[in-house]
Motif scaffolding. Sequence first.
Motif, PDB file in Angstrom:
ATOM      1  N   LYS A  48       0.482  -1.051  -8.950  1.00 28.37           N
ATOM      2  CA  LYS A  48       0.544   0.289  -8.344  1.00 28.37           C
ATOM      3  C   LYS A  48      -0.361   1.257  -9.106  1.00 28.37           C
ATOM      4  O   LYS A  48       0.007   2.386  -9.417  1.00 28.37           O
ATOM      5  CB  LYS A  48       1.977   0.792  -8.258  1.00 28.37           C
ATOM      6  N   SER A  49      -1.582   0.781  -9.386  1.00 25.28           N
ATOM      7  CA  SER A  49      -2.552   1.548 -10.152  1.00 25.28           C
ATOM      8  C   SER A  49      -3.961   1.232  -9.660  1.00 25.28           C
ATOM      9  O   SER A  49      -4.270   0.091  -9.336  1.00 25.28           O
ATOM     10  CB  SER A  49      -2.429   1.183 -11.629  1.00 25.28           C
ATOM     11  N   LEU A  50      -4.810   2.239  -9.634  1.00 22.08           N
ATOM     12  CA  LEU A  50      -6.211   2.071  -9.224  1.00 22.08           C
ATOM     13  C   LEU A  50      -7.082   1.933 -10.469  1.00 22.08           C
ATOM     14  O   LEU A  50      -7.839   2.828 -10.823  1.00 22.08           O
ATOM     15  CB  LEU A  50      -6.655   3.260  -8.366  1.00 22.08           C
ATOM     16  N   SER A  51      -6.970   0.804 -11.136  1.00 23.43           N
ATOM     17  CA  SER A  51      -7.690   0.587 -12.394  1.00 23.43           C
ATOM     18  C   SER A  51      -8.930  -0.270 -12.181  1.00 23.43           C
ATOM     19  O   SER A  51      -9.128  -0.851 -11.121  1.00 23.43           O
ATOM     20  CB  SER A  51      -6.766  -0.098 -13.409  1.00 23.43           C
ATOM     21  N   ASN A  52      -9.742  -0.363 -13.217  1.00 21.29           N
ATOM     22  CA  ASN A  52     -10.970  -1.169 -13.185  1.00 21.29           C
ATOM     23  C   ASN A  52     -10.671  -2.588 -13.671  1.00 21.29           C
ATOM     24  O   ASN A  52     -11.051  -2.970 -14.762  1.00 21.29           O
ATOM     25  CB  ASN A  52     -12.056  -0.524 -14.052  1.00 21.29           C
ATOM     26  N   TYR A  53     -10.023  -3.355 -12.853  1.00 20.11           N
ATOM     27  CA  TYR A  53      -9.579  -4.689 -13.256  1.00 20.11           C
ATOM     28  C   TYR A  53     -10.731  -5.649 -13.496  1.00 20.11           C
ATOM     29  O   TYR A  53     -10.681  -6.453 -14.415  1.00 20.11           O
ATOM     30  CB  TYR A  53      -8.636  -5.267 -12.202  1.00 20.11           C
ATOM     31  N   TRP A  54     -11.756  -5.614 -12.672  1.00 15.10           N
ATOM     32  CA  TRP A  54     -12.840  -6.595 -12.774  1.00 15.10           C
ATOM     33  C   TRP A  54     -13.535  -6.494 -14.118  1.00 15.10           C
ATOM     34  O   TRP A  54     -13.723  -7.480 -14.809  1.00 15.10           O
ATOM     35  CB  TRP A  54     -13.845  -6.373 -11.633  1.00 15.10           C
ATOM     36  N   PHE A  55     -13.913  -5.299 -14.530  1.00 11.58           N
ATOM     37  CA  PHE A  55     -14.625  -5.133 -15.791  1.00 11.58           C
ATOM     38  C   PHE A  55     -13.745  -5.510 -16.969  1.00 11.58           C
ATOM     39  O   PHE A  55     -14.211  -6.115 -17.928  1.00 11.58           O
ATOM     40  CB  PHE A  55     -15.121  -3.693 -15.943  1.00 11.58           C
ATOM     41  N   SER A  56     -12.474  -5.176 -16.896  1.00 11.91           N
ATOM     42  CA  SER A  56     -11.590  -5.413 -18.035  1.00 11.91           C
ATOM     43  C   SER A  56     -11.223  -6.881 -18.233  1.00 11.91           C
ATOM     44  O   SER A  56     -10.677  -7.240 -19.259  1.00 11.91           O
ATOM     45  CB  SER A  56     -10.321  -4.575 -17.900  1.00 11.91           C
ATOM     46  N   THR A  57     -11.545  -7.751 -17.268  1.00 11.85           N
ATOM     47  CA  THR A  57     -11.165  -9.161 -17.400  1.00 11.85           C
ATOM     48  C   THR A  57     -12.185  -9.991 -18.154  1.00 11.85           C
ATOM     49  O   THR A  57     -11.894 -11.106 -18.544  1.00 11.85           O
ATOM     50  CB  THR A  57     -10.941  -9.813 -16.023  1.00 11.85           C
ATOM     51  N   GLY A  58     -13.375  -9.479 -18.319  1.00 14.50           N
ATOM     52  CA  GLY A  58     -14.401 -10.278 -18.965  1.00 14.50           C
ATOM     53  C   GLY A  58     -15.000  -9.562 -20.152  1.00 14.50           C
ATOM     54  O   GLY A  58     -14.755  -8.393 -20.402  1.00 14.50           O
ATOM     55  N   ILE A  93       0.839  -1.199   0.000  1.00 15.03           N
ATOM     56  CA  ILE A  93       0.000   0.000   0.000  1.00 15.03           C
ATOM     57  C   ILE A  93       0.876   1.252   0.000  1.00 15.03           C
ATOM     58  O   ILE A  93       0.601   2.216  -0.716  1.00 15.03           O
ATOM     59  CB  ILE A  93      -0.969  -0.019   1.201  1.00 15.03           C
ATOM     60  N   GLN A  94       1.960   1.216   0.766  1.00 12.05           N
ATOM     61  CA  GLN A  94       2.872   2.356   0.796  1.00 12.05           C
ATOM     62  C   GLN A  94       3.509   2.577  -0.575  1.00 12.05           C
ATOM     63  O   GLN A  94       3.644   3.715  -1.033  1.00 12.05           O
ATOM     64  CB  GLN A  94       3.956   2.159   1.862  1.00 12.05           C
ATOM     65  N   PHE A 153      -9.387  -9.887  -6.523  1.00  9.86           N
ATOM     66  CA  PHE A 153      -8.704  -9.861  -7.811  1.00  9.86           C
ATOM     67  C   PHE A 153      -8.230  -8.447  -8.128  1.00  9.86           C
ATOM     68  O   PHE A 153      -7.074  -8.222  -8.493  1.00  9.86           O
ATOM     69  CB  PHE A 153      -9.642 -10.372  -8.912  1.00  9.86           C
ATOM     70  N   SER A 154      -9.124  -7.483  -7.971  1.00  9.46           N
ATOM     71  CA  SER A 154      -8.776  -6.096  -8.270  1.00  9.46           C
ATOM     72  C   SER A 154      -7.771  -5.541  -7.283  1.00  9.46           C
ATOM     73  O   SER A 154      -6.838  -4.828  -7.665  1.00  9.46           O
ATOM     74  CB  SER A 154     -10.037  -5.227  -8.277  1.00  9.46           C
ATOM     75  N   LEU A 155      -7.939  -5.855  -6.009  1.00 11.33           N
ATOM     76  CA  LEU A 155      -7.022  -5.357  -4.981  1.00 11.33           C
ATOM     77  C   LEU A 155      -5.600  -5.864  -5.216  1.00 11.33           C
ATOM     78  O   LEU A 155      -4.638  -5.093  -5.200  1.00 11.33           O
ATOM     79  CB  LEU A 155      -7.514  -5.768  -3.592  1.00 11.33           C
ATOM     80  N   ILE A 156      -5.457  -7.134  -5.479  1.00 16.12           N
ATOM     81  CA  ILE A 156      -4.122  -7.713  -5.731  1.00 16.12           C
ATOM     82  C   ILE A 156      -3.497  -7.082  -6.974  1.00 16.12           C
ATOM     83  O   ILE A 156      -2.310  -6.741  -6.983  1.00 16.12           O
ATOM     84  CB  ILE A 156      -4.211  -9.253  -5.856  1.00 16.12           C
ATOM     85  N   ASN A 157      -4.281  -6.912  -8.025  1.00 16.62           N
ATOM     86  CA  ASN A 157      -3.757  -6.287  -9.238  1.00 16.62           C
ATOM     87  C   ASN A 157      -3.381  -4.826  -9.014  1.00 16.62           C
ATOM     88  O   ASN A 157      -2.372  -4.350  -9.528  1.00 16.62           O
ATOM     89  CB  ASN A 157      -4.755  -6.414 -10.383  1.00 16.62           C
ATOM     90  N   ALA A 158      -4.184  -4.114  -8.244  1.00 16.28           N
ATOM     91  CA  ALA A 158      -3.882  -2.707  -7.949  1.00 16.28           C
ATOM     92  C   ALA A 158      -2.559  -2.590  -7.207  1.00 16.28           C
ATOM     93  O   ALA A 158      -1.725  -1.734  -7.524  1.00 16.28           O
ATOM     94  CB  ALA A 158      -5.007  -2.084  -7.128  1.00 16.28           C
ATOM     95  N   LEU A 159      -2.348  -3.462  -6.230  1.00 15.32           N
ATOM     96  CA  LEU A 159      -1.101  -3.416  -5.474  1.00 15.32           C
ATOM     97  C   LEU A 159       0.085  -3.851  -6.334  1.00 15.32           C
ATOM     98  O   LEU A 159       1.166  -3.270  -6.245  1.00 15.32           O
ATOM     99  CB  LEU A 159      -1.221  -4.275  -4.216  1.00 15.32           C
ATOM    100  N   ALA A 160      -0.115  -4.839  -7.182  1.00 17.15           N
ATOM    101  CA  ALA A 160       0.979  -5.310  -8.047  1.00 17.15           C
ATOM    102  C   ALA A 160       1.342  -4.266  -9.105  1.00 17.15           C
ATOM    103  O   ALA A 160       2.521  -4.024  -9.359  1.00 17.15           O
ATOM    104  CB  ALA A 160       0.587  -6.628  -8.716  1.00 17.15           C
TER     105      ALA A 160
END
Length: 129
Positions: A52-62, A5-6, A43-50
């Motif tokens: 380092k971006s606050l993106s819309n991961y859930w929508f973009s995966t399907g 998070i830091q 899924f989104s939280l892990i991707n955001a931390l990996a």
Amino acid sequence: MKPEIQALAEKQKLTYEEVCEALKAQYDVYHFSENSPDVYNPFSLINALADKSLSNYWFSTGTPTILTKLISKYDMDPKDFDEGGAATQEMFDAPTETATNPIPMLYQSGYITIKDYDGVFLHPAISEQ
């Protein structure tokens, strides 16, 4: 997850507290019932931390083709879910194939969630901003 998070905070030029609030706003999205605790989208939280971006991961995966067809069929504007709306328990209990609106499918697929319950109506809203 404090180090991750830091790192996200540093990359986004935000404070640790600001990033925690942003993560909550972006990914604290799912409720399983009217009294459910807040559940972050893992899924989104892990991707955001990996990333380092606050993106819309859930929508973009399907490919939500069936969802867009349902929304079109019922002439709904997805923007309406940003503000929430009233839904009855019966809407959520209906089998998808016999549903008279897209609420069950949108809920089951994680695109909307229960944000509030006033004892009579559930108030669904879009899950991920």
